[in-house]
Design a protein around this motif. Structure first.
Motif, PDB file in Angstrom:
ATOM      1  N   THR A 168       0.849  -1.193   0.000  1.00  0.00           N
ATOM      2  CA  THR A 168       0.000   0.000   0.000  1.00  0.00           C
ATOM      3  C   THR A 168       0.884   1.241   0.000  1.00  0.00           C
ATOM      4  O   THR A 168       2.089   1.180   0.264  1.00  0.00           O
ATOM      5  CB  THR A 168      -0.892   0.018   1.249  1.00  0.00           C
ATOM      6  N   GLU A 169       0.273   2.388  -0.285  1.00  0.00           N
ATOM      7  CA  GLU A 169       1.034   3.636  -0.294  1.00  0.00           C
ATOM      8  C   GLU A 169       1.604   3.944   1.087  1.00  0.00           C
ATOM      9  O   GLU A 169       2.721   4.460   1.210  1.00  0.00           O
ATOM     10  CB  GLU A 169       0.143   4.788  -0.770  1.00  0.00           C
ATOM     11  N   LYS A 170       0.855   3.622   2.138  1.00  0.00           N
ATOM     12  CA  LYS A 170       1.356   3.858   3.494  1.00  0.00           C
ATOM     13  C   LYS A 170       2.547   2.941   3.801  1.00  0.00           C
ATOM     14  O   LYS A 170       3.501   3.350   4.461  1.00  0.00           O
ATOM     15  CB  LYS A 170       0.248   3.642   4.517  1.00  0.00           C
ATOM     16  N   LYS A 180       8.665   5.403  15.876  1.00  0.00           N
ATOM     17  CA  LYS A 180       8.376   6.748  16.386  1.00  0.00           C
ATOM     18  C   LYS A 180       8.699   7.804  15.330  1.00  0.00           C
ATOM     19  O   LYS A 180       7.903   8.746  15.097  1.00  0.00           O
ATOM     20  CB  LYS A 180       9.187   7.020  17.650  1.00  0.00           C
ATOM     21  N   ASN A 181       9.836   7.668  14.672  1.00  0.00           N
ATOM     22  CA  ASN A 181      10.208   8.622  13.627  1.00  0.00           C
ATOM     23  C   ASN A 181       9.236   8.572  12.450  1.00  0.00           C
ATOM     24  O   ASN A 181       8.919   9.610  11.847  1.00  0.00           O
ATOM     25  CB  ASN A 181      11.628   8.341  13.138  1.00  0.00           C
ATOM     26  N   ALA A 182       8.765   7.364  12.123  1.00  0.00           N
ATOM     27  CA  ALA A 182       7.790   7.221  11.038  1.00  0.00           C
ATOM     28  C   ALA A 182       6.466   7.883  11.409  1.00  0.00           C
ATOM     29  O   ALA A 182       5.820   8.529  10.575  1.00  0.00           O
ATOM     30  CB  ALA A 182       7.579   5.745  10.717  1.00  0.00           C
ATOM     31  N   ILE A 183       6.052   7.728  12.664  1.00  0.00           N
ATOM     32  CA  ILE A 183       4.811   8.359  13.139  1.00  0.00           C
ATOM     33  C   ILE A 183       4.923   9.880  13.031  1.00  0.00           C
ATOM     34  O   ILE A 183       4.013  10.558  12.532  1.00  0.00           O
ATOM     35  CB  ILE A 183       4.516   7.934  14.594  1.00  0.00           C
ATOM     36  N   ASP A 184       6.055  10.417  13.490  1.00  0.00           N
ATOM     37  CA  ASP A 184       6.252  11.871  13.456  1.00  0.00           C
ATOM     38  C   ASP A 184       6.352  12.399  12.027  1.00  0.00           C
ATOM     39  O   ASP A 184       5.793  13.458  11.707  1.00  0.00           O
ATOM     40  CB  ASP A 184       7.527  12.240  14.225  1.00  0.00           C
ATOM     41  N   LYS A 185       7.047  11.678  11.179  1.00  0.00           N
ATOM     42  CA  LYS A 185       7.316  12.147   9.820  1.00  0.00           C
ATOM     43  C   LYS A 185       6.088  12.053   8.916  1.00  0.00           C
ATOM     44  O   LYS A 185       5.817  12.941   8.109  1.00  0.00           O
ATOM     45  CB  LYS A 185       8.475  11.348   9.217  1.00  0.00           C
ATOM     46  N   PHE A 186       5.323  10.943   9.067  1.00  0.00           N
ATOM     47  CA  PHE A 186       4.237  10.677   8.126  1.00  0.00           C
ATOM     48  C   PHE A 186       2.850  10.759   8.772  1.00  0.00           C
ATOM     49  O   PHE A 186       1.843  10.457   8.116  1.00  0.00           O
ATOM     50  CB  PHE A 186       4.428   9.298   7.491  1.00  0.00           C
ATOM     51  N   ALA A 239       1.653   2.179  12.197  1.00  0.00           N
ATOM     52  CA  ALA A 239       3.099   2.230  11.979  1.00  0.00           C
ATOM     53  C   ALA A 239       3.760   0.908  12.383  1.00  0.00           C
ATOM     54  O   ALA A 239       4.620   0.385  11.661  1.00  0.00           O
ATOM     55  CB  ALA A 239       3.698   3.388  12.771  1.00  0.00           C
ATOM     56  N   TYR A 240       3.360   0.366  13.536  1.00  0.00           N
ATOM     57  CA  TYR A 240       3.925  -0.912  13.973  1.00  0.00           C
ATOM     58  C   TYR A 240       3.529  -2.044  13.023  1.00  0.00           C
ATOM     59  O   TYR A 240       4.329  -2.938  12.718  1.00  0.00           O
ATOM     60  CB  TYR A 240       3.469  -1.239  15.394  1.00  0.00           C
ATOM     61  N   SER A 241       2.294  -2.022  12.558  1.00  0.00           N
ATOM     62  CA  SER A 241       1.820  -3.046  11.630  1.00  0.00           C
ATOM     63  C   SER A 241       2.604  -3.001  10.320  1.00  0.00           C
ATOM     64  O   SER A 241       2.994  -4.041   9.776  1.00  0.00           O
ATOM     65  CB  SER A 241       0.329  -2.850  11.357  1.00  0.00           C
ATOM     66  N   ILE A 242       2.859  -1.776   9.826  1.00  0.00           N
ATOM     67  CA  ILE A 242       3.627  -1.613   8.591  1.00  0.00           C
ATOM     68  C   ILE A 242       5.058  -2.104   8.794  1.00  0.00           C
ATOM     69  O   ILE A 242       5.617  -2.827   7.961  1.00  0.00           O
ATOM     70  CB  ILE A 242       3.623  -0.141   8.134  1.00  0.00           C
ATOM     71  N   PHE A 243       5.661  -1.708   9.908  1.00  0.00           N
ATOM     72  CA  PHE A 243       7.035  -2.125  10.194  1.00  0.00           C
ATOM     73  C   PHE A 243       7.145  -3.653  10.191  1.00  0.00           C
ATOM     74  O   PHE A 243       8.044  -4.225   9.563  1.00  0.00           O
ATOM     75  CB  PHE A 243       7.474  -1.573  11.554  1.00  0.00           C
ATOM     76  N   ASP A 244       6.226  -4.314  10.879  1.00  0.00           N
ATOM     77  CA  ASP A 244       6.269  -5.773  10.990  1.00  0.00           C
ATOM     78  C   ASP A 244       6.061  -6.448   9.631  1.00  0.00           C
ATOM     79  O   ASP A 244       6.676  -7.479   9.333  1.00  0.00           O
ATOM     80  CB  ASP A 244       5.218  -6.260  11.989  1.00  0.00           C
ATOM     81  N   ARG A 245       5.198  -5.849   8.826  1.00  0.00           N
ATOM     82  CA  ARG A 245       4.958  -6.401   7.489  1.00  0.00           C
ATOM     83  C   ARG A 245       6.213  -6.283   6.616  1.00  0.00           C
ATOM     84  O   ARG A 245       6.595  -7.238   5.924  1.00  0.00           O
ATOM     85  CB  ARG A 245       3.783  -5.667   6.827  1.00  0.00           C
ATOM     86  N   LEU A 246       6.884  -5.144   6.657  1.00  0.00           N
ATOM     87  CA  LEU A 246       8.103  -4.950   5.860  1.00  0.00           C
ATOM     88  C   LEU A 246       9.231  -5.856   6.351  1.00  0.00           C
ATOM     89  O   LEU A 246      10.032  -6.341   5.560  1.00  0.00           O
ATOM     90  CB  LEU A 246       8.536  -3.489   5.909  1.00  0.00           C
ATOM     91  N   TYR A 247       9.256  -6.093   7.660  1.00  0.00           N
ATOM     92  CA  TYR A 247      10.261  -7.006   8.205  1.00  0.00           C
ATOM     93  C   TYR A 247       9.986  -8.434   7.740  1.00  0.00           C
ATOM     94  O   TYR A 247      10.903  -9.171   7.362  1.00  0.00           O
ATOM     95  CB  TYR A 247      10.250  -6.931   9.732  1.00  0.00           C
TER      96      TYR A 247
END
Length: 381
Positions: A315-317, A336-342, A349-357
């Protein structure tokens, strides 16, 4: 020399004694192996590492003054065929020295011939027809094979005092199957005078580390495996050395930054470095390019990576976190940086991180996460 001839030099194949000069910085691993062989009285020891990291190369270059047998498994359909393959290979390599070996080899050939022949008959006649004749499918005589393996290892120890058995290709099996095989062969292989070195899946190393830190739990791996030699990922400078050793006479075909690009892509794995380098060369050949520049190589990698991302449908996110500026760091800092930046929700954010990992887009080493080099230049101009 033309560019295409380099492909042969970067073919992904294990090194042996003839091209050992291409080996880079595995001295510590060989030292550990030699110490185990020299001082341990018995036991099964694993050689673990990611696929493509060089387990077979290490196995090919284990040399010792003790009597050693190296075998590479080819029959791995199930636990029975693995046992038969191990037993047959040991018998084959020792039949000139151990009397029982020829008897074992002939017995296995007869067993396999009979069972395979029966299976072919089933294919020709049909299962239904055989069933009406009350015929049962014959199975491998697993217990007889174990008995033979026990007798053969006894004879080897009696003759040579200490025997080093090196088994390759077992790491191609699932963790469950590998552990089942080793656990069931403990009595035959874990005896004084027998040192077994076996290639193992990377997943077993992770579980072994955990078990070593949590004692007195049932089913611990150390009941089967005495120790594991872990083949670490190579550093960027080591991957660069591996590549340059192979193409040193043809380095003029590449812009210097291209090699660094390939090193980044590899994430410390030589197989990935060789694969992407071949892709870049083939793309250059198809476009009649005789020297590979950085921009051409980067665009080729981006095309390959984008093709993969189209398959996994991010997804775009999710794509927002494929941003090198967020890395490296620990998981909490990156999120945390992703939350602040986007301006993402914390759970998102945690769900996206885990998926990319999970997809290997984010990789981890010693608790530090970074963007895989395969995606480093994806959104950089």
């Amino acid at each position: 020399m033309e560019l295409g001839k380099i492909i042969e030099k970067i073919a992904d194949k294990p090194l042996n004694s003839k091209n050992k000069n291409l080996l880079v910085n595995r001295e510590k691993e060989f030292e550990k192996i030699n110490l185990i062989i020299s001082y341990q009285p018995y036991g099964i020891y694993g050689i673990c590492g990611e696929t493509g990291i060089g387990k077979t190369t290490v196995i090919n270059n284990i040399y010792t003054d003790y009597y050693s047998i190296k075998i590479s498994l080819t029959q791995r359909e199930n636990q029975d065929t693995i046992l038969y393959d191990i037993l047959y290979n040991i018998a084959l390599k020792t039949e000139e020295d151990i009397k029982i070996s020829r008897e074992i080899k002939d017995w296995i050939l007869e067993e396999v011939s009979y069972i395979k022949g029966f299976s072919m008959g089933m294919n020709f006649v049909g299962n239904a027809n055989l069933a009406t004749q009350n015929q049962k499918i014959p199975r491998f005589n697993y217990f007889k094979a174990k008995e033979y393996l026990n007798n053969l290892t006894d004879e080897l120890v009696k003759k040579y005092k200490k025997v080093i058995l090196i088994i390759d290709e077992l790491d191609k099996e699932s963790k469950k199957e590998v552990l089942l095989v080793l656990d069931n062969l403990k009595l035959e292989l874990q005896k004084d005078g027998i040192i077994v070195m076996v290639s193992l899946p990377y997943s077993i190393y992770r579980e072994y580390k955990y078990d070593r830190m949590h004692k007195n739990e049932s089913g611990n791996l150390e009941n089967v495996i005495k120790d594991i030699i872990y083949l670490r990922e190579f550093t960027n400078s080591e991957i660069k050395e591996i590549i340059i050793k192979r193409i040193k006479d043809d380095i003029q075909f590449f812009d210097e930054k291209v090699i660094d690009l390939i090193v980044d892509y590899s994430d410390g794995n030589p197989r990935d470095a060789f694969w992407i380098m071949q892709k870049i060369i083939f793309e250059a050949l198809s476009k009649k390019i005789n020297r590979i520049e950085f921009t051409f190589a980067k665009n080729t990698i981006k095309d390959i990576v984008n093709e993969y991302l189209n398959e996994v449908s991010l997804t775009e996110k999710q794509k927002l976190l494929i941003n090198e500026k967020l890395y490296p760091g620990i998981r909490e800092e990156i999120v945390k940086n992703a939350i602040d930046k986007f301006k993402l929700a914390r759970s998102t954010a945690y769900s996206i991180f885990d998926r990319l990992y999970e997809l290997g887009i984010i990789i981890e080493q010693n608790g530090i996460y970074r963007l895989s080099g395969k995606y480093k230049y994806l959104y950089n101009k």
